[in-house]
Design a protein around this motif. Structure first.
Motif, PDB file in Angstrom:
ATOM      1  N   VAL A  12       0.858  -1.174   0.000  1.00 21.30           N
ATOM      2  CA  VAL A  12       0.000   0.000   0.000  1.00 21.30           C
ATOM      3  C   VAL A  12       0.901   1.233   0.000  1.00 21.30           C
ATOM      4  CG1 VAL A  12      -1.757   1.286   1.268  1.00 21.30           C
ATOM      5  CG2 VAL A  12      -1.788  -1.203   1.275  1.00 21.30           C
ATOM      6  N   GLN A  13       0.676   2.106  -0.950  1.00 18.58           N
ATOM      7  CA  GLN A  13       1.501   3.300  -1.035  1.00 18.58           C
ATOM      8  C   GLN A  13       0.949   4.351  -0.074  1.00 18.58           C
ATOM      9  OE1 GLN A  13       1.886   4.887  -4.943  1.00 18.58           O
ATOM     10  NE2 GLN A  13       3.119   6.609  -4.284  1.00 18.58           N
ATOM     11  N   VAL A  14       1.720   4.656   0.958  1.00 17.30           N
ATOM     12  CA  VAL A  14       1.305   5.623   1.967  1.00 17.30           C
ATOM     13  C   VAL A  14       2.126   6.900   1.791  1.00 17.30           C
ATOM     14  CG1 VAL A  14       1.052   6.088   4.425  1.00 17.30           C
ATOM     15  CG2 VAL A  14       0.758   3.767   3.572  1.00 17.30           C
ATOM     16  N   THR A  15       1.430   8.021   1.645  1.00 16.28           N
ATOM     17  CA  THR A  15       2.078   9.318   1.506  1.00 16.28           C
ATOM     18  C   THR A  15       1.781  10.136   2.752  1.00 16.28           C
ATOM     19  OG1 THR A  15       1.596   9.204  -0.854  1.00 16.28           O
ATOM     20  CG2 THR A  15       2.302  11.322   0.007  1.00 16.28           C
ATOM     21  N   THR A  36      -0.458   1.348   7.880  1.00 15.21           N
ATOM     22  CA  THR A  36      -0.143   0.028   7.326  1.00 15.21           C
ATOM     23  C   THR A  36      -0.810  -1.082   8.130  1.00 15.21           C
ATOM     24  OG1 THR A  36       1.972   0.886   6.560  1.00 15.21           O
ATOM     25  CG2 THR A  36       1.727  -1.491   6.608  1.00 15.21           C
ATOM     26  N   ILE A  47      -5.261   0.546  -2.084  1.00 18.22           N
ATOM     27  CA  ILE A  47      -4.286   0.904  -3.106  1.00 18.22           C
ATOM     28  C   ILE A  47      -3.326   1.950  -2.573  1.00 18.22           C
ATOM     29  CG2 ILE A  47      -3.979   2.003  -5.341  1.00 18.22           C
ATOM     30  CD1 ILE A  47      -6.613   0.735  -6.179  1.00 18.22           C
ATOM     31  N   ASP A  48      -3.892   3.002  -2.016  1.00 18.72           N
ATOM     32  CA  ASP A  48      -3.028   4.056  -1.508  1.00 18.72           C
ATOM     33  C   ASP A  48      -3.675   4.739  -0.309  1.00 18.72           C
ATOM     34  OD1 ASP A  48      -5.027   5.389  -2.834  1.00 18.72           O
ATOM     35  OD2 ASP A  48      -3.722   6.833  -3.810  1.00 18.72           O
ATOM     36  N   HIS A  50      -3.222   8.497   2.142  1.00 21.18           N
ATOM     37  CA  HIS A  50      -2.606   9.816   2.253  1.00 21.18           C
ATOM     38  C   HIS A  50      -2.867  10.345   3.659  1.00 21.18           C
ATOM     39  CE1 HIS A  50      -1.556  13.717  -0.037  1.00 21.18           C
ATOM     40  NE2 HIS A  50      -1.081  13.739   1.188  1.00 21.18           N
TER      41      HIS A  50
END
Length: 142
Positions: A12-15, A36, A47-48, A50
């Motif tokens: 998982v893309q974490v910004t 996470t 998916i992501d 923020h």
């Protein structure tokens, strides 16, 4: 990017974005770890994510947005400490995700679906069928 039904994405893309505050690695890691863990436990198709951390005078705001099709979860919380703001926002997101997962499990049991992917596929098909029926009814009314 759309994932095939039934697939799981481990990365998982974490910004993490800092507004009006210096970025700190411990704070970034704290937010990353919390998000996470939450996605691993409740949102398997995430998916992501923020995380936006803002400081306005004494008001510390944490905003969390997670995209897990077909479900989007978001929450924001304000306190006098960024760590506690993250915790409270995570609690809100977790409550939303838990309700969503409980609903899916309830539907799985009562709909007789084999898994979440099959249930989502059935729901998409029924939505398309409803749209077709509505068009046919509208055409008949003319």
């Amino acid at each position: 990017m759309r994932l095939p039904l039934g697939t799981r994405r481990d990365d998982v893309q974490v910004t993490v974005t800092f507004r009006h505050v210096e970025s700190s690695e411990p704070l970034r890691e704290y937010a990353l770890d919390k998000v996470t863990r939450l996605t691993d436990k409740y949102l398997k198709r995430a998916i992501d994510a923020h995380v936006i951390l803002t400081v306005n005078k004494r008001r510390h705001l944490a905003e969390i947005n997670i995209n897990a099709p077909p479900f989007v979860v978001s929450a924001h919380e304000s306190t006098e400490d960024l760590y506690s703001a993250i915790d409270l926002a995570i609690d809100k997101v977790q409550a939303q995700a838990r309700r969503h997962k409980d609903r899916l499990n309830h539907l799985l049991v009562h709909a007789g679906a084999q898994n979440e992917a099959e249930l989502i596929e059935r729901d998409e098909k029924s939505t398309k069928l409803r749209a077709i029926i509505a068009k046919m009814e509208a055409a008949l009314e003319r």
